[in-house]
Design a protein around this motif. Structure first.
Motif, PDB file in Angstrom:
ATOM      1  N   GLU A   8     100.444  75.664  74.144  1.00 21.91           N
ATOM      2  CA  GLU A   8     101.843  75.562  74.548  1.00 21.91           C
ATOM      3  C   GLU A   8     102.182  74.264  75.251  1.00 21.91           C
ATOM      4  O   GLU A   8     103.346  73.886  75.307  1.00 21.91           O
ATOM      5  N   ASP A   9     101.185  73.551  75.781  1.00 21.23           N
ATOM      6  CA  ASP A   9     101.492  72.291  76.463  1.00 21.23           C
ATOM      7  C   ASP A   9     101.631  71.122  75.490  1.00 21.23           C
ATOM      8  O   ASP A   9     101.985  70.022  75.891  1.00 21.23           O
ATOM      9  N   LEU A  10     101.366  71.347  74.197  1.00 28.16           N
ATOM     10  CA  LEU A  10     101.538  70.280  73.210  1.00 28.16           C
ATOM     11  C   LEU A  10     102.982  70.244  72.742  1.00 28.16           C
ATOM     12  O   LEU A  10     103.544  71.251  72.336  1.00 28.16           O
ATOM     13  N   SER A  11     103.578  69.081  72.796  1.00 28.79           N
ATOM     14  CA  SER A  11     104.941  68.930  72.292  1.00 28.79           C
ATOM     15  C   SER A  11     104.936  68.328  70.897  1.00 28.79           C
ATOM     16  O   SER A  11     105.972  68.222  70.251  1.00 28.79           O
ATOM     17  N   TYR A  12     103.770  67.936  70.430  1.00 31.48           N
ATOM     18  CA  TYR A  12     103.619  67.359  69.093  1.00 31.48           C
ATOM     19  C   TYR A  12     102.234  67.712  68.574  1.00 31.48           C
ATOM     20  O   TYR A  12     101.290  67.829  69.348  1.00 31.48           O
ATOM     21  N   ALA A  13     102.097  67.913  67.275  1.00 31.36           N
ATOM     22  CA  ALA A  13     100.831  68.204  66.589  1.00 31.36           C
ATOM     23  C   ALA A  13     100.291  69.595  66.884  1.00 31.36           C
ATOM     24  O   ALA A  13      99.135  69.892  66.607  1.00 31.36           O
ATOM     25  N   GLU A  14     101.119  70.481  67.427  1.00 30.14           N
ATOM     26  CA  GLU A  14     100.634  71.820  67.764  1.00 30.14           C
ATOM     27  C   GLU A  14     100.293  72.641  66.518  1.00 30.14           C
ATOM     28  O   GLU A  14      99.322  73.390  66.533  1.00 30.14           O
ATOM     29  N   GLU A  15     101.058  72.487  65.427  1.00 29.17           N
ATOM     30  CA  GLU A  15     100.725  73.216  64.198  1.00 29.17           C
ATOM     31  C   GLU A  15      99.428  72.679  63.610  1.00 29.17           C
ATOM     32  O   GLU A  15      98.556  73.439  63.211  1.00 29.17           O
ATOM     33  N   TRP A  16      99.324  71.358  63.548  1.00 34.04           N
ATOM     34  CA  TRP A  16      98.123  70.724  63.000  1.00 34.04           C
ATOM     35  C   TRP A  16      96.881  71.175  63.763  1.00 34.04           C
ATOM     36  O   TRP A  16      95.873  71.539  63.157  1.00 34.04           O
ATOM     37  N   GLU A  17      96.956  71.186  65.069  1.00 37.22           N
ATOM     38  CA  GLU A  17      95.828  71.577  65.897  1.00 37.22           C
ATOM     39  C   GLU A  17      95.455  73.044  65.660  1.00 37.22           C
ATOM     40  O   GLU A  17      94.312  73.376  65.396  1.00 37.22           O
ATOM     41  N   LEU A  18      96.442  73.936  65.704  1.00 36.12           N
ATOM     42  CA  LEU A  18      96.186  75.370  65.516  1.00 36.12           C
ATOM     43  C   LEU A  18      95.666  75.667  64.115  1.00 36.12           C
ATOM     44  O   LEU A  18      94.657  76.358  63.948  1.00 36.12           O
ATOM     45  N   TYR A  19      96.322  75.141  63.098  1.00 37.48           N
ATOM     46  CA  TYR A  19      95.918  75.444  61.731  1.00 37.48           C
ATOM     47  C   TYR A  19      94.543  74.879  61.417  1.00 37.48           C
ATOM     48  O   TYR A  19      93.770  75.503  60.683  1.00 37.48           O
TER      49      TYR A  19
END
Length: 112
Positions: free
Chosen positions: A20-31
């Motif tokens: 939740e602290d990522l404002s960018y690349a959060e989908e890339w990181e999770l997926y």
């Protein structure tokens, strides 16, 4: 890859959450974490939505060099680095890829 591009079963998110602290690349990181853990989603060739990018979006800000977005990408890279090490999935090629990808991000992230 936009977050709406892949369909995931609800069970894929058991224990897998966005940072939740990522404002960018959060989908890339999770997926990336999910796929490297053996989970898979489904992509179809039908157009179900159109993705609009503009200067005020997170992607637009990232492309314009916004420091907050660059630092978020650096944190995503560090998160994946740790994930691959903890999961014993780190290979020489993966390590080289992450280092090459992240060189400029780490320089920005660790600068004052």
């Amino acid at each position: 890859m936009a977050s709406c591009t892949v369909f995931w079963r609800k069970s894929c998110f058991n224990g897998n959450r966005f940072l939740e602290d990522l404002s960018y690349a959060e989908e890339w990181e999770l997926y990336t974490r999910m796929v490297s853990s053996g989970l898979s989603g489904v992509m179809i060739s039908n157009v179900l939505y159109y993705n609009r990018k503009h200067a005020e979006s997170n992607t637009g800000k990232y492309c314009a060099g916004d420091l907050k977005m660059k630092r978020a990408k650096a944190r995503a890279i560090l998160s994946l680095w740790n994930h691959f090490i903890e999961s014993k999935l780190m290979t020489f090629k993966l390590k080289r890829y992450l280092i090459n990808m992240s060189y400029s991000f780490f320089r920005i992230y660790f600068s004052k």
